[in-house]
Design a protein around this motif. Structure first.
Motif, short mmCIF file in Angstrom:
data_model
loop_
_atom_site.label_atom_id
_atom_site.label_comp_id
_atom_site.label_asym_id
_atom_site.label_seq_id
_atom_site.Cartn_x
_atom_site.Cartn_y
_atom_site.Cartn_z
N SER A 1 0.84 -1.19 0.00
CA SER A 1 0.00 0.00 0.00
C SER A 1 0.88 1.25 0.00
O SER A 1 2.05 1.21 0.40
CB SER A 1 -0.92 0.00 1.22
N PRO A 2 0.36 2.38 -0.45
CA PRO A 2 1.19 3.57 -0.59
C PRO A 2 1.93 4.00 0.66
O PRO A 2 3.02 4.58 0.57
CB PRO A 2 0.19 4.64 -1.05
N ASP A 3 1.35 3.73 1.82
CA ASP A 3 2.04 4.10 3.06
C ASP A 3 2.93 2.98 3.59
O ASP A 3 3.62 3.15 4.61
CB ASP A 3 1.05 4.51 4.14
N GLY A 4 2.91 1.83 2.91
CA GLY A 4 3.74 0.70 3.32
C GLY A 4 3.11 -0.19 4.37
O GLY A 4 3.70 -1.22 4.75
N ALA A 5 1.92 0.13 4.86
CA ALA A 5 1.35 -0.57 6.00
C ALA A 5 0.77 -1.93 5.66
O ALA A 5 0.67 -2.80 6.53
CB ALA A 5 0.27 0.30 6.66
N ARG A 6 0.35 -2.16 4.41
CA ARG A 6 -0.29 -3.42 4.03
C ARG A 6 0.44 -4.04 2.85
O ARG A 6 0.78 -3.34 1.88
CB ARG A 6 -1.77 -3.20 3.67
N VAL A 7 0.65 -5.35 2.93
CA VAL A 7 1.34 -6.08 1.87
C VAL A 7 0.54 -7.32 1.54
O VAL A 7 0.10 -8.06 2.44
CB VAL A 7 2.77 -6.48 2.29
N THR A 8 0.34 -7.57 0.25
CA THR A 8 -0.40 -8.75 -0.21
C THR A 8 0.40 -9.44 -1.30
O THR A 8 0.94 -8.79 -2.19
CB THR A 8 -1.78 -8.35 -0.78
N GLN A 9 0.47 -10.75 -1.22
CA GLN A 9 1.22 -11.53 -2.21
C GLN A 9 0.28 -12.18 -3.22
O GLN A 9 -0.82 -12.61 -2.87
CB GLN A 9 2.03 -12.62 -1.50
N TYR A 10 0.73 -12.24 -4.49
CA TYR A 10 -0.05 -12.86 -5.56
C TYR A 10 0.86 -13.78 -6.37
O TYR A 10 2.06 -13.53 -6.52
CB TYR A 10 -0.63 -11.79 -6.49
N THR A 11 0.25 -14.82 -6.92
CA THR A 11 1.01 -15.82 -7.68
C THR A 11 0.37 -16.07 -9.04
O THR A 11 -0.70 -15.56 -9.35
CB THR A 11 1.07 -17.15 -6.90
N GLY A 12 1.02 -16.90 -9.83
CA GLY A 12 0.47 -17.31 -11.13
C GLY A 12 1.09 -16.53 -12.26
O GLY A 12 2.18 -15.96 -12.17
N GLY A 13 0.38 -16.53 -13.39
CA GLY A 13 0.82 -15.76 -14.55
C GLY A 13 2.06 -16.30 -15.22
O GLY A 13 2.68 -15.60 -16.02
N GLY A 14 2.45 -17.54 -14.88
CA GLY A 14 3.67 -18.09 -15.43
C GLY A 14 4.93 -17.58 -14.76
O GLY A 14 6.03 -17.73 -15.29
N ALA A 15 4.81 -16.94 -13.60
CA ALA A 15 5.97 -16.39 -12.91
C ALA A 15 6.98 -17.49 -12.61
O ALA A 15 6.65 -18.50 -11.98
CB ALA A 15 5.54 -15.70 -11.62
N THR A 16 8.20 -17.30 -13.07
CA THR A 16 9.29 -18.26 -12.86
C THR A 16 10.56 -17.49 -12.52
O THR A 16 11.26 -17.03 -13.41
CB THR A 16 9.53 -19.12 -14.11
N VAL A 17 10.79 -17.30 -11.23
CA VAL A 17 11.92 -16.52 -10.71
C VAL A 17 11.80 -15.06 -11.19
O VAL A 17 12.63 -14.57 -11.96
CB VAL A 17 13.28 -17.13 -11.08
N PRO A 18 10.77 -14.34 -10.76
CA PRO A 18 10.63 -12.94 -11.15
C PRO A 18 11.85 -12.11 -10.73
O PRO A 18 12.41 -12.32 -9.66
CB PRO A 18 9.37 -12.49 -10.39
#
Length: 767
Positions: free
Chosen positions: A572-589
């Motif tokens: 989040s813009p203030d750094g207070a919240r973080v959320t992780q997402y997966t998929g999309g063919g991500a392979t060592v981003p």
């Protein structure tokens, strides 16, 4: 320390006269002067030709920003036409010609084919050719500017896109373009066969749309429009003709790729050109550029300027023999929006790795010199680059930094660099866990945020989100949020379970910051992270296992270590919240950036694929997609066989997504660099970048330094170009820079986790 600017800029500046532009650029430039008529010919690439002739085809001449034609007419039986024009092309606009076929006999209500071609800057004065190739080329390159209402957009992206179309097909001959048909493209990648398949699909629609009434009862033209509609924008608009349909497909290329492939199988090409033998995973069209073919060696990262030029930093000196050890690169490159390369030297450039950014106030280019090179004796001890400097260039490529570069402020194996709203320059020092700041771009006023005030182990990237600075720490799974005054904010996320070896960072227009979680990468800094325990397995084993993962010719995983271990995180813009997402063919981003809609683009170090995710503005995503949902296919991403191991990623004003081919797939450790940059054409929402307010040379407090040699520049004659508008339009943030490839294995300069984990899961609910 050595480093303040002590010599007048005039002493440091010395730019050689660029070489003559390539022939293709001259041709386009000659052809786009003012005209009162447009002449040309309709043609087809179909094996059987246009058996019934061209009578009934109508021609429209249009200009960008105007839905009404500025000239209309009809084709003769042989396809020739002459159209009178009663209006001019708007400044920094494009002209385009569209031809519409008559309804097929016996099918008065069925859609018919449309051909098109686009011209940057003005109406063509030489005869043009409209065929399937020019149509697909225009739709691909102009995809972000084409709608049912016509072609519209702002410079420079609109005009640059029209120039890029000439890299696919020649608008004056209708032939395949030299860029598409020769190295590093041509037979070396699948793009040529894919482009021919697209033209074959349109050829079927143009010449024999009802040849297969069993599979295509409404005709192949109707099928193309239906595929375009399925791939359409969130507005749900149905394309009105085949030109618009192909643009829709390019904007969302992973929707039902088999349907378009089936149409392509019904159209044979007259010249027997190679076509795909099976459907791609997505209809992305990507071109590779290698400049002069003997300079790029480990391109690491990009910065895009307000004219759409792509500035590229380089890890190594070039040597075509991968078995020959190399030292650090002393070159900085600027690629034009259509791929012509200019080279700059001087200013202390020294094995730059990840860090490059452009000061939006001045247009000056900052580079962090990490100091890549093969270890001695491969690169002799006397030639080993330093690891403690930064370089500065004007927008024209003239060095402002001295021959040693700037070394103030404790720069120490610097990686990421970013510039805040005050023109202060921030560097991530991966060796000392510190951050260096050059207030207002003044090295003499440099200060360092010490490690004990930060929550970072081996900081990698820095980004400004318009409120504060964010810095990633790879080894301790951390991101710090730092105020412009240098203090870590109370809302800083720090160490967080949603981070997993975070590398590249990018900010969207709303201030959300996105992190690329590599999952297994640790930096090649002098201090190698300790293994988890004294009896831990080889800390390089996990990374080595990933390098051995295998994929087939479509990017499908076929064996070896599980490659789907990466993720992205939204902060989040203030750094207070973080959320992780997966998929999309991500392979060592590795690298990450956002486009003009705030959607997220990820460069992967494994698997030859680009990944994409829906950003925070869900209205800009396809129907049903929410923030963090993959836009690219889960198993393959947007696969392209012309990629190697990718690091940096950027989006330009034309909506092209650029990737750095940084590391060979099977690298020789002392010379691992890749040799191209790659553009996925028309795939993303264009970014907007404001022109600098003024060209300002910083005047820091002088400290005596050796005189620097003049910067040198050369222009590649190998890459194509076009006469493009030199003005910019629309304000907005600079597209976020992404990451570079690093030499991990040499001398044990990296560490990874001792085992690969299964695919991570989201750590918090969707917002």
């Amino acid at each position: 320390m050595i480093g303040a600017l002590a010599v007048a800029a005039a002493t440091l500046v010395g730019v050689a006269t660029p070489a003559a532009p390539p022939a293709s650029a001259v041709t386009v430039a000659r052809a786009i002067t003012t005209a009162s008529t447009v002449q040309g010919t309709l043609a087809t690439v179909a094996a059987g030709g246009m058996s019934g002739g061209w009578l009934g085809w109508t021609i429209e001449v249009l200009v960008s920003g105007n839905a009404d034609p500025v000239g209309e007419g009809a084709a003769a039986a042989d396809g020739s036409f002459t159209i009178g024009v009663d209006d001019a092309v708007p400044q920094d606009g494009v002209a385009y010609v569209v031809a519409h076929a008559p309804a097929a006999a016996g099918h008065p209500d069925a859609p018919a084919a449309a051909f098109a071609s686009v011209f940057p800057g003005a109406l063509p004065t030489e005869p043009v050719v409209l065929n399937e190739r020019t149509t697909v080329a225009s739709a691909v390159a102009m995809a972000q500017f084409v709608s049912n209402a016509g072609v519209s957009g702002t410079a420079p992206g609109l005009v640059n896109s029209a120039g890029m179309a000439a890299n696919l097909a020649d608008p004056f001959t209708g032939a395949l373009a030299e860029t598409l048909t020769t190295s590093p493209n041509g037979s070396e990648t699948s793009t040529l066969a894919e482009f021919d398949s697209l033209t074959a699909a349109l050829a079927s629609c143009a010449t024999a749309p009802f040849a297969d009434p069993v599979r295509f009862a409404d005709g192949t033209c109707a099928e193309l429009l239906d595929v375009g509609s399925a791939a359409g924008s969130p507005s749900g608009a149905v394309p009105v003709d085949t030109f618009r349909a192909f643009a829709e497909i390019i904007r969302n290329p992973g929707v039902s790729p088999e349907r378009l492939f089936d149409v392509s199988q019904t159209g044979a090409l007259a010249d027997g050109s190679p076509v795909l033998d099976r459907a791609p995973v997505a209809w992305t069209v990507a071109l590779r550029f290698d400049g002069d073919g003997q300079s790029l060696a480990g391109p690491g990262n990009f910065a895009v300027d307000y004219q759409g030029n792509i500035w590229v930093i380089n890890n190594y000196q070039y040597n075509a023999d991968p078995h020959t050890p190399v030292c650090g690169s002393d070159k900085l490159f600027k690629f034009s929006p259509t791929g012509a390369m200019t080279t700059f030297t001087g200013g202390g450039l020294s094995g730059a790795g990840y860090g490059v950014d452009i000061d939006p106030h001045t247009g000056n280019v900052w580079v962090a010199n990490y100091g890549f090179a093969a270890p001695a004796p491969g690169c002799p001890a006397a030639d080993q680059p330093p690891h403690n400097s930064a370089s500065l260039f004007t927008a024209a490529g003239s060095a402002l930094s001295p021959a040693t570069g700037y070394t103030q402020g404790g720069l120490n194996w610097p990686q990421g660099v970013a510039i805040d709203p005050n023109s202060s320059v921030w560097f991530a020092n991966c060796n000392t866990d510190t951050v260096t700041i050059y207030p207002k771009g003044d090295p003499a006023a440099a200060r360092t945020i010490p490690a004990d005030q930060l929550n970072l182990t081996q900081p990698f990237d820095v980004v400004d989100n318009g409120r504060s600075m964010f810095v990633s720490g790879i080894v301790n799974d951390s991101v710090d949020t730092i105020g412009y005054d240098g203090s870590v904010l109370a809302s800083s996320p720090g160490v967080n379970a949603a981070f997993d070896h975070p590398m590249g960072l990018a900010a969207d227009a709303g201030g959300t910051v996105w992190a690329a979680n590599s999952a297994v990468i640790a930096l090649p800094c002098p201090t190698v992270p300790n293994p988890p325990s004294s009896d831990a397995a080889d800390p390089t084993a996990g990374f080595q296992a990933i390098l051995g993962t295998t994929f087939d010719s479509r990017g499908m995983y076929t064996g070896g270590a599980n490659p789907y271990i990466g993720s992205i995180a939204a902060i989040s813009p203030d750094g207070a919240r973080v959320t992780q997402y997966t998929g999309g063919g991500a392979t060592v981003p590795w690298g990450i950036t956002t486009d003009g809609d705030g959607n997220v683009w990820v460069a992967n170090f494994a698997g030859k694929r680009l990944s994409a995710f829906c950003g925070t503005d869900e209205a800009s995503c396809p129907a049903g997609k929410r923030t963090g949902d993959p836009l690219s296919p889960d198993l393959t991403g947007y696969y392209f066989d012309g990629l190697v191991r990718n690091t940096g990623v950027a989006v330009d004003q034309s909506g092209n997504v650029w990737l750095a081919n940084n590391w060979d797939e099977v690298p020789i450790q002392t010379n691992p660099g890749g040799h191209q940059i790659v553009a996925y054409l028309g795939l993303a929402a264009p970014v907007t970048i404001a022109a600098p307010a003024a060209v300002v040379v910083p005047t820091p407090t002088p400290t005596p330094t050796p005189s620097a040699p003049a910067a040198a520049s050369t222009t590649s004659t190998a890459a194509p170009g076009a006469a493009l508008a030199a003005t910019g339009a629309s304000a907005g943030p600079l597209a976020g820079a992404a990451a570079l490839a690093l030499l991990f294995v040499v001398a044990g300069l990296f560490a990874v986790r001792t085992r690969l984990r299964s695919r991570p899961t989201k750590t918090s609910a969707r917002r």
